[in-house]
Design an enzyme around this catalytic site. Sequence first.
Site, PDB file in Angstrom:
ATOM      1  N   GLY A   1       0.816  -1.202   0.000  1.00 15.67           N
ATOM      2  CA  GLY A   1       0.000   0.000   0.000  1.00 15.67           C
ATOM      3  C   GLY A   1       0.849   1.250   0.000  1.00 15.67           C
ATOM      4  O   GLY A   1       1.965   1.252   0.539  1.00 15.67           O
TER       5      GLY A   1
ATOM      6  N   GLU B   1       5.537   2.569  -6.385  1.00 12.32           N
ATOM      7  CA  GLU B   1       4.489   2.998  -7.321  1.00 12.32           C
ATOM      8  C   GLU B   1       4.527   4.504  -7.596  1.00 12.32           C
ATOM      9  O   GLU B   1       3.551   5.075  -8.095  1.00 12.32           O
ATOM     10  CB  GLU B   1       3.105   2.585  -6.813  1.00 12.32           C
ATOM     11  CG  GLU B   1       2.857   1.086  -6.731  1.00 12.32           C
ATOM     12  CD  GLU B   1       2.806   0.364  -8.085  1.00 12.32           C
ATOM     13  OE1 GLU B   1       3.001   1.021  -9.131  1.00 12.32           O
ATOM     14  OE2 GLU B   1       2.591  -0.858  -8.073  1.00 12.32           O
TER      15      GLU B   1
ATOM     16  N   HIS C   1      -3.799  -7.418  -8.765  1.00 11.70           N
ATOM     17  CA  HIS C   1      -2.847  -6.704  -7.922  1.00 11.70           C
ATOM     18  C   HIS C   1      -3.524  -6.036  -6.732  1.00 11.70           C
ATOM     19  O   HIS C   1      -3.404  -6.522  -5.612  1.00 11.70           O
ATOM     20  CB  HIS C   1      -2.076  -5.691  -8.779  1.00 11.70           C
ATOM     21  CG  HIS C   1      -1.074  -4.898  -8.015  1.00 11.70           C
ATOM     22  ND1 HIS C   1      -0.032  -4.232  -8.594  1.00 11.70           N
ATOM     23  CD2 HIS C   1      -0.972  -4.639  -6.695  1.00 11.70           C
ATOM     24  CE1 HIS C   1       0.676  -3.616  -7.666  1.00 11.70           C
ATOM     25  NE2 HIS C   1       0.120  -3.837  -6.501  1.00 11.70           N
TER      26      HIS C   1
HETATM   27 ZN   LIG Z   1       0.441  -2.974  -4.608  1.00  7.37          ZN
END
Ligand SMILES: [Zn+2]
Length: 202
Positions: free
Chosen positions: A47, A98, A166
């Site tokens: 996360g 990310e 995902h």
């Molecule tokens: Zn992830």
Amino acid sequence: MELEGYIGRKFDTKFLRGDFEFKELDEEIIKYCRVLSRKGLTPNKTGNVSVRFENGMLITAGGTDLGKLNSGDIVYVLNFDFNDNTTFVIGSKEPSSETPMHWMIYNRYEDVNAVVHVHDPLVKEENLQKFGIKCTEREFPYGTIELAEEVVDALRESRYVVMKNHGSVSVGSNLREAVEFILDIHRRIKNESKDSWQGKKF
Ligand SMILES: [Zn+2]
């Protein structure tokens, strides 16, 4: 050997010297990350959360337990150069793996000021349609530009998107709103499974 929960980055990070004031945004990020963690949406240090900030964004550092986040785990990203696959940051840790996705979302959507990515165990392939959840069509490895583009495309139709096989991404005009999208879907699926269990005859 890969440490459990360690997530490698697929870009270079250049640390710049400088200072910035969180203006209490760190407290807000920490507060909502704890909520997401408490709900079990960030298992195994997964996360990541970001908010639009000055000329860039604030994002959680890679491989951090969002339930135990502190100000030192928040990185100021000033730029992401997609040609060089390099990000420029102020902070003491590497930004989330990310980061390219978060950056691309802010670039593309002016009204988005917060991005949340979680791994909600209740959000499964088989219940996406039932709850009207938008899913990306193609699967790409985490942290890649291709995945970022796929998510940016899907966000045109919905502010909550599942990355195929995902996890979930939500966006909002502020962090509270983006988190609320995540919690709302989680609640709806949870209540549904409770209802169907109660409806069963034994
Ligand atoms: Zn992830």
